[in-house]
Design a protein around this motif. Structure first.
Motif, PDB file in Angstrom:
ATOM      1  N   ALA A 285       0.824  -1.211   0.000  1.00 25.16           N
ATOM      2  CA  ALA A 285       0.000   0.000   0.000  1.00 25.16           C
ATOM      3  C   ALA A 285       0.859   1.264   0.000  1.00 25.16           C
ATOM      4  CB  ALA A 285      -0.922  -0.006   1.223  1.00 25.16           C
ATOM      5  N   GLU A 286       1.929   1.259   0.778  1.00 31.27           N
ATOM      6  CA  GLU A 286       2.791   2.440   0.858  1.00 31.27           C
ATOM      7  C   GLU A 286       3.483   2.718  -0.473  1.00 31.27           C
ATOM      8  OE1 GLU A 286       5.604   4.455   4.245  1.00 31.27           O
ATOM      9  OE2 GLU A 286       5.330   2.282   4.228  1.00 31.27           O
ATOM     10  N   GLN A 322      -3.085  -1.118   6.197  1.00 29.49           N
ATOM     11  CA  GLN A 322      -3.495  -1.760   7.439  1.00 29.49           C
ATOM     12  C   GLN A 322      -3.184  -0.919   8.680  1.00 29.49           C
ATOM     13  OE1 GLN A 322      -5.113  -4.822   7.434  1.00 29.49           O
ATOM     14  NE2 GLN A 322      -5.080  -4.669   5.206  1.00 29.49           N
ATOM     15  N   GLY A 323      -2.000  -0.375   8.747  1.00 30.95           N
ATOM     16  CA  GLY A 323      -1.584   0.377   9.932  1.00 30.95           C
ATOM     17  C   GLY A 323      -2.348   1.680  10.096  1.00 30.95           C
ATOM     18  N   HIS A 324      -2.561   2.097  11.340  1.00 30.24           N
ATOM     19  CA  HIS A 324      -3.348   3.315  11.603  1.00 30.24           C
ATOM     20  C   HIS A 324      -2.686   4.553  10.992  1.00 30.24           C
ATOM     21  CE1 HIS A 324      -6.146   1.165  14.094  1.00 30.24           C
ATOM     22  NE2 HIS A 324      -5.189   0.756  14.925  1.00 30.24           N
ATOM     23  N   ARG A 325      -1.382   4.685  11.162  1.00 33.10           N
ATOM     24  CA  ARG A 325      -0.697   5.867  10.620  1.00 33.10           C
ATOM     25  C   ARG A 325      -0.739   5.884   9.099  1.00 33.10           C
ATOM     26  NH1 ARG A 325       4.812   6.537  14.318  1.00 33.10           N
ATOM     27  NH2 ARG A 325       3.734   6.909  16.305  1.00 33.10           N
ATOM     28  N   LEU A 326      -0.528   4.721   8.495  1.00 28.20           N
ATOM     29  CA  LEU A 326      -0.575   4.652   7.040  1.00 28.20           C
ATOM     30  C   LEU A 326      -1.985   4.945   6.541  1.00 28.20           C
ATOM     31  CD1 LEU A 326       0.726   4.111   4.341  1.00 28.20           C
ATOM     32  CD2 LEU A 326       0.336   1.661   4.689  1.00 28.20           C
ATOM     33  N   LYS A 327      -2.995   4.427   7.214  1.00 25.45           N
ATOM     34  CA  LYS A 327      -4.370   4.697   6.806  1.00 25.45           C
ATOM     35  C   LYS A 327      -4.676   6.191   6.864  1.00 25.45           C
ATOM     36  CE  LYS A 327      -6.769   0.349   7.846  1.00 25.45           C
ATOM     37  NZ  LYS A 327      -7.813  -0.292   8.672  1.00 25.45           N
ATOM     38  N   ALA A 328      -4.192   6.852   7.917  1.00 24.58           N
ATOM     39  CA  ALA A 328      -4.414   8.288   8.042  1.00 24.58           C
ATOM     40  C   ALA A 328      -3.757   9.038   6.888  1.00 24.58           C
ATOM     41  CB  ALA A 328      -3.868   8.778   9.380  1.00 24.58           C
ATOM     42  N   ARG A 329      -2.529   8.636   6.547  1.00 30.41           N
ATOM     43  CA  ARG A 329      -1.820   9.279   5.430  1.00 30.41           C
ATOM     44  C   ARG A 329      -2.532   9.007   4.116  1.00 30.41           C
ATOM     45  NH1 ARG A 329       3.729   7.226   2.924  1.00 30.41           N
ATOM     46  NH2 ARG A 329       4.051   8.855   1.368  1.00 30.41           N
ATOM     47  N   ASN A 333      -4.215  11.914   1.645  1.00 27.75           N
ATOM     48  CA  ASN A 333      -3.830  12.081   0.248  1.00 27.75           C
ATOM     49  C   ASN A 333      -4.997  11.784  -0.689  1.00 27.75           C
ATOM     50  OD1 ASN A 333      -0.687  12.514  -0.314  1.00 27.75           O
ATOM     51  ND2 ASN A 333      -0.883  11.300   1.557  1.00 27.75           N
ATOM     52  N   LYS A 334      -5.794  10.799  -0.339  1.00 26.78           N
ATOM     53  CA  LYS A 334      -6.936  10.464  -1.191  1.00 26.78           C
ATOM     54  C   LYS A 334      -7.950  11.601  -1.198  1.00 26.78           C
ATOM     55  CE  LYS A 334     -10.328   6.852  -2.186  1.00 26.78           C
ATOM     56  NZ  LYS A 334     -11.417   7.805  -2.462  1.00 26.78           N
ATOM     57  N   LYS A 335      -8.159  12.208  -0.046  1.00 27.44           N
ATOM     58  CA  LYS A 335      -9.094  13.324   0.021  1.00 27.44           C
ATOM     59  C   LYS A 335      -8.644  14.463  -0.893  1.00 27.44           C
ATOM     60  CE  LYS A 335     -11.162  16.622   3.241  1.00 27.44           C
ATOM     61  NZ  LYS A 335     -11.216  17.100   4.650  1.00 27.44           N
TER      62      LYS A 335
END
Length: 348
Positions: A285-286, A322-329, A333-335
């Motif tokens: 994902a990253e 999966q990770g909370h920090r990655l999901k937030a990032r 970016n998607k927004k």
């Protein structure tokens, strides 16, 4: 079919004296060109026995090594309990179902004992033989056989069983033996059936019944190839992305297509909450996110953003983060990219 015990017409658990006698007999038969048939032979349509001089030589060489003897012995039949003789007699007569039912009743009647443990390995070996010739039910047979073997592997009497079919030195440390066993099991399965997520979920569930040490050996054997391939794919994608930032969608799209089957396999075997699966999924994902960002940053001002492919890549990022920090990032970016997509004509 190529199991040395099958080639040499022997049961697992033979003595050194019996092995030497069989070697002398086979060599004598080969020297005069006489066909090789033995009382322990199974029907050809079940065992698929082939006895060329080369295979005979390989068979004796393999059985001279106790570690290999143990491995091959686990995949073959052993007369180690009071019901094995009658079951083997039915099997040699070609009545596969009768033999299978005898061993099956023993292993489902209650906990295994030192006298019935061989029924579990024999039942497993027969299921695997059937799976090799019955395409319509091969997957179910492999799972049935695996379940029988796992019952034997988890039993406290299993080291004694290994000592009986090979040597006490092999029985002292079973991790290598079990690791090699599961590698051979995976090769047989992969060569016979489509190893899909449904199959792997059932394999993962079966493995969880093992004691912790054995469970780690089996899990690692099934998952390490997928985890290593994910890391390799991510590394390759990153190198291609850095070499041509404006064209980062190409390696990103390729990564998404190639990595997803491995991630699905890891998830099926380990479960969605497993840290190893989550780590592999986050790696993908990253890298996908970075590909999307690079493509957008270098193409937006030129009006050359490939929005359909970019948004498809972002969907993959969202699905695998999966990770909370990655999901937030990812969400941040998607927004931003979604807003720019909605306003793309006005901005242009």
């Amino acid at each position: 079919a190529a199991n040395p015990f099958n080639t040499l017409g022997l049961l697992a658990g033979i003595s050194e004296k019996e092995l030497a006698q069989r070697k002398a007999k086979i060599n004598a038969y080969l020297n005069v060109g006489k066909a090789l048939h033995f009382p322990e032979d199974l029907p050809a349509d079940i065992a698929g026995t082939v006895r060329t001089p080369e295979m005979v030589s390989f068979g004796f060489s393999a059985l001279d090594n106790y570690s290999k003897r143990a491995l091959h012995g686990l995949f073959w039949f052993c007369d180690g309990g009071h019901v094995d003789g009658p079951a083997l007699a039915h099997l040699r007569a070609g009545d596969v179902e009768k033999a299978k039912n005898i061993w099956g009743r023993v292993i489902t009647a209650g906990p295994l004992t030192g006298q019935t443990l061989s029924s579990a390995t024999n039942h497993g070996a027969l299921c695997f033989l059937e799976a090799g010739v019955r395409n319509d039910s091969a997957a179910a047979l492999y799972l049935e056989g695996l379940g029988s073997y796992l019952k034997a592997f988890a039993h406290e009497g299993f080291p004694a069983h290994v000592a009986r079919i090979a040597d006490e030195t092999v029985a002292k440390d079973l991790s290598d033996l079990l690791g090699n066993w599961v590698v051979q099991f995976r090769k047989g399965v992969a060569g016979s059936i489509k190893v899909d997520e449904v199959f792997l979920v059932k394999v993962g569930a079966a493995i969880k019944s093992l004691p912790e040490g054995q469970r780690e050996v089996f899990t690692r054997a099934f998952t390490e190839e997928h985890a290593a391939e994910v890391e390799k794919l991510v590394s390759t994608c990153a190198a291609k992305r850095k070499a041509a930032l404006a064209k980062a969608l190409e390696p990103g799209t390729m990564l998404l297509g190639q990595a997803v089957p491995h991630l699905r396999s890891l998830k099926a075997l380990l479960g969605a909450d497993n840290m190893e699966y989550q780590h592999a999924s986050d790696l993908v994902a990253e890298e996908l996110l970075q590909c999307a960002i690079e493509h957008y940053n270098l193409n937006d001002e030129k009006g050359q953003v490939d929005w359909p492919r970019l948004r498809a890549l972002l969907a993959g990022v969202v699905a695998h983060a999966q990770g909370h920090r990655l999901k937030a990032r990812v969400n941040e970016n998607k927004k931003t990219l979604d807003e720019n997509y909605e306003n793309r004509e006005e901005r242009q």
